[in-house]
Design a protein around this motif. Structure first.
Motif, PDB file in Angstrom:
ATOM      1  N   GLY A 776      -4.243   9.628  -8.208  1.00 32.45           N
ATOM      2  CA  GLY A 776      -4.035   8.476  -7.333  1.00 32.45           C
ATOM      3  C   GLY A 776      -2.586   8.024  -7.338  1.00 32.45           C
ATOM      4  O   GLY A 776      -1.683   8.756  -7.748  1.00 32.45           O
ATOM      5  N   ARG A 777      -2.383   6.803  -6.916  1.00 33.99           N
ATOM      6  CA  ARG A 777      -1.039   6.240  -6.871  1.00 33.99           C
ATOM      7  C   ARG A 777      -1.089   4.804  -7.376  1.00 33.99           C
ATOM      8  O   ARG A 777      -2.149   4.172  -7.397  1.00 33.99           O
ATOM      9  N   SER A 778       0.065   4.287  -7.779  1.00 35.25           N
ATOM     10  CA  SER A 778       0.170   2.897  -8.211  1.00 35.25           C
ATOM     11  C   SER A 778       1.139   2.160  -7.295  1.00 35.25           C
ATOM     12  O   SER A 778       2.136   2.731  -6.831  1.00 35.25           O
ATOM     13  N   PHE A 779       0.817   0.915  -7.028  1.00 40.84           N
ATOM     14  CA  PHE A 779       1.641   0.061  -6.178  1.00 40.84           C
ATOM     15  C   PHE A 779       1.827  -1.270  -6.904  1.00 40.84           C
ATOM     16  O   PHE A 779       0.860  -1.822  -7.449  1.00 40.84           O
ATOM     17  N   PHE A 780       3.046  -1.800  -6.866  1.00 40.01           N
ATOM     18  CA  PHE A 780       3.313  -3.070  -7.540  1.00 40.01           C
ATOM     19  C   PHE A 780       3.945  -4.032  -6.544  1.00 40.01           C
ATOM     20  O   PHE A 780       4.968  -3.721  -5.928  1.00 40.01           O
ATOM     21  N   ILE A 781       3.315  -5.162  -6.390  1.00 35.42           N
ATOM     22  CA  ILE A 781       3.697  -6.103  -5.345  1.00 35.42           C
ATOM     23  C   ILE A 781       3.939  -7.473  -5.961  1.00 35.42           C
ATOM     24  O   ILE A 781       3.471  -7.778  -7.062  1.00 35.42           O
ATOM     25  N   ARG A 782       4.657  -8.318  -5.230  1.00 32.75           N
ATOM     26  CA  ARG A 782       4.926  -9.681  -5.684  1.00 32.75           C
ATOM     27  C   ARG A 782       3.982 -10.686  -5.046  1.00 32.75           C
ATOM     28  O   ARG A 782       3.819 -11.785  -5.543  1.00 32.75           O
ATOM     29  N   SER A 783       3.355 -10.306  -3.940  1.00 33.17           N
ATOM     30  CA  SER A 783       2.507 -11.255  -3.220  1.00 33.17           C
ATOM     31  C   SER A 783       1.331 -10.508  -2.607  1.00 33.17           C
ATOM     32  O   SER A 783       1.450  -9.336  -2.219  1.00 33.17           O
ATOM     33  N   VAL A 784       0.192 -11.193  -2.504  1.00 33.08           N
ATOM     34  CA  VAL A 784      -0.983 -10.581  -1.890  1.00 33.08           C
ATOM     35  C   VAL A 784      -0.768 -10.336  -0.399  1.00 33.08           C
ATOM     36  O   VAL A 784      -1.541  -9.606   0.228  1.00 33.08           O
ATOM     37  N   ASP A 785       0.263 -10.937   0.174  1.00 28.99           N
ATOM     38  CA  ASP A 785       0.562 -10.674   1.588  1.00 28.99           C
ATOM     39  C   ASP A 785       0.904  -9.209   1.828  1.00 28.99           C
ATOM     40  O   ASP A 785       0.820  -8.727   2.953  1.00 28.99           O
ATOM     41  N   GLU A 786       1.291  -8.495   0.781  1.00 29.12           N
ATOM     42  CA  GLU A 786       1.628  -7.079   0.905  1.00 29.12           C
ATOM     43  C   GLU A 786       0.404  -6.173   0.796  1.00 29.12           C
ATOM     44  O   GLU A 786       0.517  -4.959   0.981  1.00 29.12           O
ATOM     45  N   LEU A 787      -0.759  -6.748   0.488  1.00 35.08           N
ATOM     46  CA  LEU A 787      -1.939  -5.934   0.225  1.00 35.08           C
ATOM     47  C   LEU A 787      -2.367  -5.111   1.429  1.00 35.08           C
ATOM     48  O   LEU A 787      -2.758  -3.952   1.292  1.00 35.08           O
ATOM     49  N   GLN A 788      -2.346  -5.709   2.604  1.00 29.48           N
ATOM     50  CA  GLN A 788      -2.857  -5.006   3.771  1.00 29.48           C
ATOM     51  C   GLN A 788      -2.086  -3.715   4.019  1.00 29.48           C
ATOM     52  O   GLN A 788      -2.679  -2.671   4.331  1.00 29.48           O
ATOM     53  N   GLU A 789      -0.781  -3.769   3.852  1.00 29.17           N
ATOM     54  CA  GLU A 789       0.030  -2.559   4.048  1.00 29.17           C
ATOM     55  C   GLU A 789      -0.330  -1.498   3.010  1.00 29.17           C
ATOM     56  O   GLU A 789      -0.426  -0.308   3.332  1.00 29.17           O
ATOM     57  N   ILE A 790      -0.571  -1.937   1.756  1.00 27.54           N
ATOM     58  CA  ILE A 790      -0.953  -0.995   0.701  1.00 27.54           C
ATOM     59  C   ILE A 790      -2.293  -0.351   1.032  1.00 27.54           C
ATOM     60  O   ILE A 790      -2.471   0.872   0.930  1.00 27.54           O
ATOM     61  N   TYR A 791      -3.272  -1.174   1.421  1.00 23.30           N
ATOM     62  CA  TYR A 791      -4.597  -0.637   1.745  1.00 23.30           C
ATOM     63  C   TYR A 791      -4.533   0.306   2.940  1.00 23.30           C
ATOM     64  O   TYR A 791      -5.284   1.289   3.007  1.00 23.30           O
ATOM     65  N   ASP A 792      -3.645   0.031   3.885  1.00 27.74           N
ATOM     66  CA  ASP A 792      -3.477   0.950   5.014  1.00 27.74           C
ATOM     67  C   ASP A 792      -2.981   2.314   4.533  1.00 27.74           C
ATOM     68  O   ASP A 792      -3.433   3.358   5.027  1.00 27.74           O
ATOM     69  N   GLN A 793      -2.038   2.308   3.580  1.00 24.01           N
ATOM     70  CA  GLN A 793      -1.544   3.574   3.044  1.00 24.01           C
ATOM     71  C   GLN A 793      -2.652   4.343   2.335  1.00 24.01           C
ATOM     72  O   GLN A 793      -2.806   5.557   2.502  1.00 24.01           O
ATOM     73  N   ILE A 794      -3.443   3.621   1.543  1.00 25.28           N
ATOM     74  CA  ILE A 794      -4.525   4.282   0.805  1.00 25.28           C
ATOM     75  C   ILE A 794      -5.541   4.855   1.784  1.00 25.28           C
ATOM     76  O   ILE A 794      -6.037   5.981   1.603  1.00 25.28           O
ATOM     77  N   GLN A 795      -5.862   4.109   2.824  1.00 27.67           N
ATOM     78  CA  GLN A 795      -6.829   4.587   3.810  1.00 27.67           C
ATOM     79  C   GLN A 795      -6.344   5.878   4.464  1.00 27.67           C
ATOM     80  O   GLN A 795      -7.097   6.850   4.605  1.00 27.67           O
ATOM     81  N   SER A 796      -5.069   5.902   4.846  1.00 28.04           N
ATOM     82  CA  SER A 796      -4.546   7.099   5.509  1.00 28.04           C
ATOM     83  C   SER A 796      -4.554   8.289   4.557  1.00 28.04           C
ATOM     84  O   SER A 796      -4.786   9.428   4.973  1.00 28.04           O
ATOM     85  N   GLU A 797      -4.321   8.051   3.266  1.00 32.80           N
ATOM     86  CA  GLU A 797      -4.356   9.140   2.300  1.00 32.80           C
ATOM     87  C   GLU A 797      -5.769   9.675   2.112  1.00 32.80           C
ATOM     88  O   GLU A 797      -5.992  10.887   2.031  1.00 32.80           O
ATOM     89  N   LEU A 798      -6.738   8.770   2.028  1.00 32.45           N
ATOM     90  CA  LEU A 798      -8.117   9.209   1.819  1.00 32.45           C
ATOM     91  C   LEU A 798      -8.617  10.074   2.964  1.00 32.45           C
ATOM     92  O   LEU A 798      -9.442  10.975   2.767  1.00 32.45           O
ATOM     93  N   ARG A 799      -8.133   9.812   4.173  1.00 33.31           N
ATOM     94  CA  ARG A 799      -8.563  10.583   5.342  1.00 33.31           C
ATOM     95  C   ARG A 799      -7.704  11.820   5.581  1.00 33.31           C
ATOM     96  O   ARG A 799      -7.947  12.553   6.536  1.00 33.31           O
ATOM     97  N   ALA A 800      -6.710  12.033   4.733  1.00 32.84           N
ATOM     98  CA  ALA A 800      -5.808  13.177   4.957  1.00 32.84           C
ATOM     99  C   ALA A 800      -5.746  14.081   3.742  1.00 32.84           C
ATOM    100  O   ALA A 800      -4.747  14.754   3.517  1.00 32.84           O
ATOM    101  N   GLN A 801      -6.819  14.120   2.955  1.00 35.97           N
ATOM    102  CA  GLN A 801      -6.809  14.938   1.752  1.00 35.97           C
ATOM    103  C   GLN A 801      -7.322  16.352   2.024  1.00 35.97           C
ATOM    104  O   GLN A 801      -7.947  16.630   3.045  1.00 35.97           O
ATOM    105  N   TYR A 802      -7.030  17.225   1.063  1.00 36.75           N
ATOM    106  CA  TYR A 802      -7.520  18.602   1.075  1.00 36.75           C
ATOM    107  C   TYR A 802      -8.495  18.769  -0.090  1.00 36.75           C
ATOM    108  O   TYR A 802      -8.276  18.228  -1.180  1.00 36.75           O
ATOM    109  N   LEU A 803      -9.559  19.510   0.146  1.00 35.90           N
ATOM    110  CA  LEU A 803     -10.472  19.891  -0.920  1.00 35.90           C
ATOM    111  C   LEU A 803     -10.180  21.335  -1.307  1.00 35.90           C
ATOM    112  O   LEU A 803     -10.347  22.251  -0.488  1.00 35.90           O
TER     113      LEU A 803
END
Length: 839
Positions: A776-803
Motif C-alpha cells: 500500500g501507500r502512506s499519506f500524511f496530511i495536516r487537515s481532513v480537508d485533504e482527505l478527499q484528494e487522498i481517497y481519490d488517489q486510492i480509488q484510482s489505484e484500486l481500479r488500476a491494479q494488476y493481478l
C-alpha cells in the motif's frame, strides 16, 4: 543538597566573544537589581486562577514544572472537588513509567524531590524547577562573595531521566529578589567588569562556565530548550478522554427535555443492580440524516460520587432507526452495580444530532436486595444462555457439555478455556485443537489452558465427554477467532485411502461467507465437467474409469461475484502416493510513474517476479478493473479526533459512493480503546452511512490492536482486499506491539493504505513501513480537508491494479518469510505490491 567541593572542571577563556558574555553575566551578579522580570522557563503564560482549596492550590504549585498548559486549563475549569481528585489520580497514572506494577515510581520520586526542593530553595526558584524534572546535577559550584552573599550557582549535568547530553546551567540570585533565575545567553546587558567577581570565591569558575556556554551558540540554546521542555505524559489523549467523561455542560448548551427514574431489580454478587431509565419526548429529539439513514442518536455520560469521591464514571451510546419509533417517548435504559449505600448520581445526556443537553443530579440511596438478578451484565449474552441451560440441566438427567466462549474479538497466546459439563455419566473430558488431542481431564473443573499462538487465526476447539467405557456421551465444538468470511468446499466423499470399484457417490459440504449466496457448484472427474448444482444436496453419482487409470474428483464452488474455492481428492491412489497442495502466490500490484500516477496497459512481458532472488514463472496475469474489490475503512474516533471526525465521516461516505459497484463490498471499523465492527462487508450505501452516523470522539488510541483486528476481519475473503486507515494518534493502549502487527500484516495479504493526520515522525515511520510491507501507500496530511484528494488517489489505484500469480518454485517445508520482488522492464516506473509472504 550539598555542593561539590571542587565542582566541575572548566577550560580557560578562548575567545573575546566568550569574554563579553562573561562580562555581561558578572555585571548582573555584582550589581543586584539589574535583572529583567522573570519569564517562565516552560513558556506557559500565567493565567488567572479561580478560588481553589489550599490542597489543590498546593498541588498546582508542586506540579507546575511538569503540568502542561492544556492540563492546567482543564484542571482550572473543573467545577467539583471530586473531579479534581479524579484528575490528579489520572494525571499521575498516565505518567507512570511501569503501569503494570502496583507502584508509581515517578510519582514517588517526584514527591521526594518536592520535599527536598522546598527545604533547599522553595518552589518559586528555577533551581527547584530544574531539580524536580531532572534530579540532582552531576556537579555544583557556588560563587560566594561574602559569607551571606552567594550571587550565583553553576550546575553541570551529564544527562538525566529525560535527556542524554551534557549541559551547564547558571543560576543568578539578585539581592533584592527571592529565588534564583536561570541565565540564558543574550538575556542581559554586557556592561560591567570582571574585577569584583574574580575576588569572589570560585568566581573564575563562573567566568569559565559563561565562556563555554557563549562559545556553544545555538547548539546550547537547543539543549537548554530541551532541558526546559515539560515532559509529555505516556498518553497524549488522556486529557480529551477525561473531559469527555465529565458531566459538565458546554457553554451556552441548549436544553433537552427528559425524565429520569431508578429501580433496583436485584443483586449481582454483593452489589445491587441500579437500573436507570431516561425518557426523551420524541418532539424534543432530532433525527439525523446521513446518506439516507435517519436515526436518533444519544450519548449518556454518568458520574457516581460517594463520600465526595468519584466512585466511577460511565458512558452509553444509543441509536434508533427513525422508522422504528412510533411517537411518544424514546426510552434509554442503563444499569450499574453499586454496593448498598448513599451516592450522588450525575447524568449528562446529549442529543448528538440536535446538539442539545439534559443534565440531572440526584441523591441515590441504594438498598440491600436479596433477590438475585438473572441477567448479569458482566457476562456476554451467549454465556448467559449457556449458564441458563446449565442451571436447567442440573435439575434433570441430561448429559451435556458446552464450551464457554473466550472473551475478546481476537484471542491469542495462552488462553483458559472453561466448559459447562452436566450429567452423571461423565468420567473424563477430552480437549482437541484442530482435531489434535491436547489432554484429558478426569475430574472437574473441566478446563484447560491452551496456547493459541502468537498471531490470531481460526482454530477449531472440540471437547468430548466420555463415560466409564470410553464412549462419547456428549460433545461440543467452537471455532475460536471465527472467520465470518470463510468460503470453503470440502469433499466428504470420496475419501482418501478408501477403495472404490466402478462408481461412487460424490458428496460436498459448503461453507459460505456470512450473508452471501451460492452461484453454483460444479463436480469434475479429472478435467471433465460432470454436473452443475445450484442448491443442496450437493451429491453426484460418478462412474469411474478402469482401475489402472489415476483419477481425481474435484468440486468447485462459485459466488455471484466470481470468487471460487475448490477441493480435490484422488480416487484409489497408491498407498505411497502423496497429495501436494499447490500454493499460488497472488500479487495485487499497483504501478506508479514518477508523478505517483497509476500506469495501466502494461503487458505480462514487462514484469519479472523474484522470490528470495529466484525468478518465478508467471502463470496468471490480468488487470483488476473488472474484479470485485473488498475494502474496509478503519476510522479513528478517539478523543483527539473531536475536531476532525465530522469531515472524516463525510469523506469516507464519498469514497464508498465513488468506489463501490454492485460486485464490490465495503466495511466500516471504528476504534478508540477497542476496535468495533460498525458495518460488515456490504455494498448497501445506506448501511454504510448508518455505520458512520452518530459517531463521537472519545477514549484513547489502540492503534495496533485495531489494525490487527481490521486485517484479521478480511481473513477468508478472496480476491482484492484493502484496508484504509485514518488516524491522528500514535498507539497508546494496544496489547499487540508494532513488531507483532507488522509481522501479522505480512501474513494477512491485505493491502494497507495509511492516512496520518498531524502525526509525529516516529508514528509516520511506523505507518509507512506497515503500508510498504503490504503493497500500500502512506499519506500524511495536516487537515481532513485533504482527505478527499487522498481517497481519490486510492480509488484510482484500486481500479488500476494488476493481478500477477505464480506457483512458488521453493519446495522447502519451512515457514520462513519469503521475500517477493517485482521488477519492471520499463524505466521510471515503480511497482507496489506485498514485500513477501509466509508459506
Amino acid at each position: 543538597m550539598v555542593a561539590s567541593a571542587a565542582g566541575p572542571s572548566f577550560p580557560p577563556l578562548a575567545r573575546r566573544r566568550a569574554a563579553a558574555w562573561a562580562l555581561g553575566l558578572l555585571s548582573l551578579v555584582l550589581r543586584p537589581g539589574a535583572a529583567e522580570p522573570r519569564s517562565d522557563p516552560a513558556g506557559a503564560p500565567a493565567e488567572p486562577q479561580p478560588a481553589l482549596s489550599a490542597r489543590f492550590a498546593t498541588w498546582l504549585e508542586e506540579v507546575e514544572p511538569i503540568l502542561l498548559y492544556a492540563e492546567r486549563q482543564v484542571f482550572l475549569g473543573l467545577s467539583s472537588d471530586y473531579q479534581r481528585d479524579a484528575f490528579i489520580q489520572r494525571f499521575w497514572r498516565v505518567r507512570d513509567p511501569y503501569p503494570e506494577s502496583a507502584r508509581n515510581e515517578l510519582k514517588e520520586r517526584y514527591e521526594r524531590r518536592v520535599l527536598q526542593a522546598r527545604e533547599s530553595w522553595g518552589l518559586d526558584d528555577d533551581r527547584a524547577r530544574i531539580y524536580l524534572v531532572h534530579g540532582e546535577p552531576a556537579g555544583r559550584v557556588e560563587v560566594r562573595c561574602t559569607t551571606t552573599h552567594k550571587p550565583a550557582e553553576v550546575w553541570a549535568y551529564d544527562g538525566s531521566e529525560l535527556v542524554n547530553f551534557r549541559i551547564l546551567l547558571i543560576f543568578i540570585e539578585a539581592r533584592d529578589r527571592k529565588g534564583a533565575r536561570l541565565w540564558r545567553p543574550g538575556q542581559f546587558g554586557l556592561d560591567g567588569d570582571l574585577r569584583g567577581a574574580r575576588r569572589c570565591l570560585q568566581g573564575d569558575q563562573l567566568v569559565r562556565a559563561a565562556s563555554i556556554i557563549a562559545s556553544e551558540g545555538t547548539d546550547y540554546e537547543l539543549r537548554l530548550n530541551r532541558m526546559l521542555a515539560k515532559p509529555a505524559p505516556r498518553s497524549r489523549e488522556w486529557l480529551d478522554t477525561f473531559v469527555s467523561l465529565t458531566t459538565d455542560l458546554p457553554e451556552d448548551a441548549e436544553p433537552l427535555a427528559a425524565a429520569v427514574s431508578f429501580d433496583f431489580p436485584g443483586r449481582h454478587q454483593s452489589r445491587t443492580v441500579a437500573r436507570g431509565m431516561l425518557r426523551v419526548p420524541m418532539p424534543a429529539a432530532t433525527a439525523g440524516d446521513f446518506a439516507g439513514y435517519r436515526s436518533y442518536n444519544f450519548q449518556l455520560t454518568g458520574e457516581v460520587v460517594r463520600n465526595q469521591r468519584l466512585f466511577e464514571n460511565f458512558r452509553y451510546k444509543f441509536a434508533f432507526p427513525a422508522e422504528e419509533l412510533d411517537g411518544g417517548f424514546i426510552p434509554l435504559a442503563f444499569q450499574r452495580y453499586l454496593r448498598p449505600g448513599s451516592y450522588s448520581m450525575i447524568l449528562k445526556l446529549e442529543d448528538v444530532n440536535g446538539q442539545r443537553f439534559f443534565r440531572h443530579e440526584q441523591a441515590l440511596d441504594v438498598p440491600q436486595v436479596a433477590e438475585r438478578y438473572q441477567a448479569p451484565e458482566s457476562v456476554d449474552a451467549e454465556s448467559v444462555e449457556l449458564f441458563a441451560e446449565a442451571a436447567a440441566a442440573m435439575g434433570g438427567e441430561e448429559t451435556s457439555i458446552r464450551i464457554v466462549p473466550p472473551r475478546g474479538p481476537l484471542v491469542t497466546g495462552l488462553v483458559r478455556i472453561d466448559t459447562l459439563a452436566m450429567g452423571r455419566e461423565i468420567r473424563r473430558v477430552r480437549f482437541l485443537l484442530d482435531e489434535r488431542q491436547l489432554l484429558a481431564k478426569t475430574r472437574p473443573p473441566y478446563n484447560v489452558e491452551i496456547d493459541l499462538g502468537e498471531f490470531p487465526r481460526p482454530r477449531l476447539l472440540r471437547v468430548e465427554a466420555l463415560d466409564e467405557a470410553g464412549r462419547v456421551v456428549a460433545e461440543d465444538q467452537r471455532l475460536i477467532n471465527a472467520d465470518s468470511h470463510r468460503f470453503r468446499v470440502r469433499l466428504r466423499e470420496p475419501r482418501p485411502g478408501r477403495s472404490y470399484a466402478r462408481s461412487l457417490l460424490a458428496r460436498a459440504e459448503l461453507e459460505l461467507p456470512e450473508g452471501r449466496s451460492l452461484e453454483r457448484l460444479e463436480f469434475y472427474l479429472n478435467d471433465k465437467l460432470l454436473a452443475t448444482l445450484y442448491q443442496e444436496p450437493f451429491v453426484q453419482p460418478i462412474a469411474l474409469p478402469p482401475a489402472e487409470v489415476l483419477a481425481y474428483v474435484r468440486a468447485v464452488a462459485y459466488l455471484p461475484d466470481g470468487n471460487s474455492t475448490e477441493d480435490l481428492v484422488f480416487v484409489n491412489a497408491p498407498e505411497h502416493f502423496e497429495r501436494m497442495d499447490v500454493q499460488m502466490v497472488e500479487l495485487y500490484t499497483t504501478v506508479l510513474d514518477n508523478a505517483g500516477r497509476p500506469v495501466q496497459h502494461l503487458g505480462r512481458e514487462e514484469f519479472e517476479v523474484l522470490e528470495d532472488d529466484v525468478p518465478q514463472e508467471v502463470l496468471r496475469f490480468e488487470t483488476v478493473a473488472d474484479l470485485p474489490i473488498h475494502v474496509g475503512i478503519l476510522l479513528d474516533n478517539s478523543a483527539s479526533m473531536i475536531e476532525a471526525l465530522g469531515a472524516a465521516r463525510l469523506a469516507a461516505l464519498r469514497f464508498f459512493e465513488q468506489v463501490l459497484t454492485p460486485r464490490d463490498r465495503a466495511a466500516v471499523i471504528t476504534f478508540n480503546r477497542l476496535p468495533r465492527l460498525a458495518v460488515k462487508l456490504t455494498n448497501d450505501l445506506r448501511l454504510l452511512g448508518g455505520g458512520l452516523a452518530g459517531l463521537s470522539a472519545e477514549g484513547e488510541t489502540a492503534l495496533y490492536d485495531s489494525i490487527m483486528f481490521g486485517l484479521y476481519y478480511f481473513t477468508g475473503v478472496k480476491g482484492q482486499r484493502a484496508l484504509l486507515l485514518l488516524s491522528d494518534g500514535r498507539d497508546e493502549t494496544s496489547r499487540f506491539s508494532f513488531d507483532e502487527t507488522l509481522e501479522y500484516a505480512r501474513r494477512a495479504g491485505v493491502t494497507l493504505y495509511a492516512v496520518g493526520l498531524a502525526l509525529d515522525n516516529a508514528a509516520r515511520g511506523k505507518l509507512t513501513r506497515l503500508a510498504d510491507e503490504t503493497g500500500g501507500r502512506s499519506f500524511f496530511i495536516r487537515s481532513v480537508d485533504e482527505l478527499q484528494e487522498i481517497y481519490d488517489q486510492i480509488q484510482s489505484e484500486l481500479r488500476a491494479q494488476y493481478l500477477i500469480a505464480y506457483q512458488s518454485s521453493n519446495t522447502d517445508t519451512t515457514e520462513e518469510f519469503r521475500t517477493v520482488q517485482l521488477k519492471l522492464a520499463r524505466p521510471g516506473l515503480t511497482a507496489k505490491t506485498l514485500a513477501g509472504y509466509y508459506p
